[in-house]
Design an enzyme around this catalytic site. Structure first.
Site, PDB file in Angstrom:
ATOM      1  N   GLU A 131     -30.530  59.976  23.062  1.00  0.00           N
ATOM      2  CA  GLU A 131     -30.617  60.476  21.686  1.00  0.00           C
ATOM      3  C   GLU A 131     -31.123  61.914  21.644  1.00  0.00           C
ATOM      4  O   GLU A 131     -30.678  62.702  20.819  1.00  0.00           O
ATOM      5  CB  GLU A 131     -31.518  59.570  20.841  1.00  0.00           C
ATOM      6  CG  GLU A 131     -30.894  58.219  20.518  1.00  0.00           C
ATOM      7  CD  GLU A 131     -29.594  58.338  19.724  1.00  0.00           C
ATOM      8  OE1 GLU A 131     -29.390  59.358  19.041  1.00  0.00           O
ATOM      9  OE2 GLU A 131     -28.760  57.417  19.813  1.00  0.00           O
ATOM     10  N   TYR A 134     -34.915  60.054  12.600  1.00  0.00           N
ATOM     11  CA  TYR A 134     -33.639  59.557  13.106  1.00  0.00           C
ATOM     12  C   TYR A 134     -33.796  58.963  14.516  1.00  0.00           C
ATOM     13  O   TYR A 134     -33.351  57.844  14.793  1.00  0.00           O
ATOM     14  CB  TYR A 134     -32.585  60.684  13.137  1.00  0.00           C
ATOM     15  CG  TYR A 134     -31.394  60.288  13.974  1.00  0.00           C
ATOM     16  CD1 TYR A 134     -30.406  59.471  13.440  1.00  0.00           C
ATOM     17  CD2 TYR A 134     -31.301  60.651  15.319  1.00  0.00           C
ATOM     18  CE1 TYR A 134     -29.338  59.041  14.220  1.00  0.00           C
ATOM     19  CE2 TYR A 134     -30.249  60.229  16.098  1.00  0.00           C
ATOM     20  CZ  TYR A 134     -29.268  59.429  15.544  1.00  0.00           C
ATOM     21  OH  TYR A 134     -28.240  58.992  16.317  1.00  0.00           O
ATOM     22  N   ASP A 157     -28.409  60.341  10.472  1.00  0.00           N
ATOM     23  CA  ASP A 157     -28.121  61.718  10.890  1.00  0.00           C
ATOM     24  C   ASP A 157     -26.990  62.262  10.023  1.00  0.00           C
ATOM     25  O   ASP A 157     -26.627  61.650   9.004  1.00  0.00           O
ATOM     26  CB  ASP A 157     -27.767  61.760  12.383  1.00  0.00           C
ATOM     27  CG  ASP A 157     -26.444  61.051  12.679  1.00  0.00           C
ATOM     28  OD1 ASP A 157     -25.896  60.393  11.773  1.00  0.00           O
ATOM     29  OD2 ASP A 157     -25.950  61.166  13.811  1.00  0.00           O
TER      30      ASP A 157
END
Ligand code: SF4
Length: 353
Positions: free
Chosen positions: A33, A116, A134
């Protein structure tokens, strides 16, 4: 069927095979991520696989030194991501025995982990029912519910987060979030969404109203600020003068050939470079011909940088962070973007001799 059921059925049929989806280990999800922030999936894949060979678990990363970590990140850009990841993983090893905590507040408190990223880690690794909103998700939900607010406004983000929370799957929250990621990348794309392939088309208000191409509403971004720079390729005994960029600006801690920012009127002005190198590094040089010129665009800045061949005349001890480095040692250095291009060009020229 509702949003979650349709989305998950589509995901089961069409989900992307990605290296970080091999298992649901929280560290692996975290690394992926962070790498995927501001970077395309295709560009990340190779970096991710190499990273996992070198730092396969939190303990391996926590034990690495920062230069090695930044070097491994070289080319991905936004290097503060790598430093924050290292700091966060060290914290996880020191405080939580190397296990990423399952509590949202504790995960959010780790360096570089925002709302997020925390949602993505906790939903994918631990099946927590937490949204991961996002730009993709903002776009999809703006269209699904025909939201007219500017998605860059915090209120719009709050609204979308509430909608996602209300519609997300209780049984498979991680897959739900990943399905949205895949839908945003392959179907509900920014321009010309592929509505005829979309599992949510019957539920989509923008599609029903024929306004999907007008959403989401977004105020245009500011253009990056143009900055003119001159960099000095100063050679002494086959070594070049290089230094680490100081804290506080872009590309902190990356290596560069010494450079100065120019006033607009001084653009490409050798005299300013001579004065700047004397002032910053205490070295006397003569500026010769321009060797290379690159344009490098960051999110907020656009560098227009010229590299000049320079002759070294005289100078005292170098300040901390600067050194004379032979090109044979440059592969150990994590270079700031355009400086890497100049270093590569110099190495190519040496090989051609
Ligand atoms: Fe996006 Fe079209 Fe699907 Fe609506 S129907 S969510 S606009 S791809």
């Amino acid at each position: 069927m509702g949003i979650a059921e349709r989305l998950l059925a589509w995901y089961d049929a069409y989900k992307r095979e990605l290296p970080w989806r091999e298992n649901k280990d929280a560290y692996r999800v975290w690394v992926s991520e962070i790498m995927l922030q501001q970077t395309r999936v295709e560009a990340v894949k190779g970096y991710y696989e190499r990273w996992m060979e070198v730092f396969p678990n939190p303990a391996a990363l926590a034990a690495a030194d920062e230069d090695q970590v930044v070097k491994q990140w070289e080319g991905l850009g936004y290097y503060s991501r790598a430093r924050n990841l290292l700091a966060g993983v060290r914290e996880v090893c020191a405080q939580y025995g190397g296990q990423v905590p399952e509590d949202e507040g504790l995960v959010r408190a780790l360096p570089g982990v925002g709302e997020y990223t925390a949602g993505a880690i906790l939903s994918i690794a631990y099946d927590k029912r937490i949204p991961a909103v996002d730009g993709n998700v903002m776009r999809i939900f703006s269209r699904l519910f025909a939201l007219a607010d500017d998605i860059l406004k915090p209120a719009a983000k709050r609204q979308v987060r509430q909608l996602v929370a209300a519609h997300m799957s209780a049984a498979r929250p991680g897959d739900f979030n990943q399905a949205l990621m895949d839908l945003g990348s392959a179907v509900c794309i920014p321009k010309r969404p592929r509505c005829e392939q979309c599992p949510l088309q019957r539920l989509c208000q923008a599609r029903e109203q024929g306004i999907e191409h007008l959403l989401p509403v977004r105020t245009p971004k500011k253009e990056p600020l143009p900055v003119a720079l001159a960099a000095a390729l100063i050679v002494k005994d086959d070594c070049y003068l290089v230094r680490k960029r100081p804290p506080g600006g872009v590309l902190t801690g990356m290596w560069e050939f010494p450079a100065i920012e120019l006033e607009t009127a001084q653009k490409n002005c050798p005299a300013a470079l001579v004065a700047g190198i004397r002032q910053q590094l205490g070295q006397q040089i003569v500026v010769n011909a321009e060797a290379y010129h690159f344009i490098h665009v960051f999110s907020h800045r656009k560098w227009d940088i010229s590299f000049y061949q320079c002759s070294w005349l005289d100078g005292g001890e170098l300040p901390a962070g600067a050194q004379w480095a032979h090109p044979d040692s440059w592969s150990q250095l994590a270079w700031a973007g355009p400086h890497r291009k100049a270093a590569q060009a110099i190495e190519m020229a040496r090989l051609a001799q």
